[in-house]
Write an enzyme that holds these catalytic residues in place. Structure first.
Site: not given
Length: 195
Positions: A118-119, A69, A66
């Site tokens: 990863h999504h 982000k 992440d």
């Protein structure tokens, strides 16, 4: 003198440590989440008898999945309640931003590619590229499962934990359609609820 296969991994880990330190300065939550996801992903990977190089790549990817982000305002990341469509679209950019940041590092393993996916979901309904099936690397499939379970079972800045039971029910519901069945089964086993 260090073995040439060890030195690059050490340098890569040091680079990731520096990125995590920077991320901590912006917001403490993502690195804590990533650390927990990495632990679960490694347990799933070991259960699946993933090879040592793939485990190393999975671990490094999970620790910074992440990182992108940092480019999203904290007010949106930590917003309680439902996000607007525009806010959710902005949140979804983190996978590509993470890839763009990590792709600048000369990894000897596919860390950036794992993070990029990863999504993604087996049925093509994920983001950012709508990959499906075998287009998604096995390590990314493991990371996806671990990320969902950790995200649901732990407190988030914007909501309380939904509980491990709810998280495991969710991955069972998505097993075979969006999520890799072997990764789900391994996760259920390591979380104490064998399928």
């Amino acid at each position: 003198m260090l073995d040439s296969t060890v030195q690059p991994h050490r340098l890569e880990r040091q680079t990731l440590d520096a990125l995590l330190a920077l991320q901590h300065m912006v917001d403490d939550y993502p690195p804590l989440h990533e650390h927990r996801v990495a632990g679960l992903a490694m347990s799933i990977g070991r259960r699946l008898e993933v090879g040592s190089a793939q485990l190393e790549a999975l671990h490094m990817a999970a620790l910074v999945h992440d990182i992108g982000k940092v480019d999203i305002p904290l007010g949106i990341l930590n917003k309680p309640g439902k996000l607007t469509d525009t806010e959710f679209t902005l949140i979804k950019t983190h996978a590509k931003t993470s890839y763009d940041v990590l792709n600048r590092i000369s990894f000897t393993l596919p860390v950036a590619d794992i993070v990029y996916a990863h999504h993604e979901y087996l049925d093509g309904s994920g983001y950012p590229r709508g990959l499906r099936g075998d287009q998604i690397m096995p390590a990314a499939r493991i990371l996806t499962v671990a990320d969902i379970v950790e995200s649901m079972s732990e407190d988030r800045p914007y909501r309380k934990s939904l509980g491990m039971s709810a998280a495991l029910k969710e991955i069972q519901r998505l097993r075979g359609t969006r999520l890799d069945p072997a990764a789900v089964d391994a996760c259920l086993h390591v979380c104490g609820n064998a399928a």
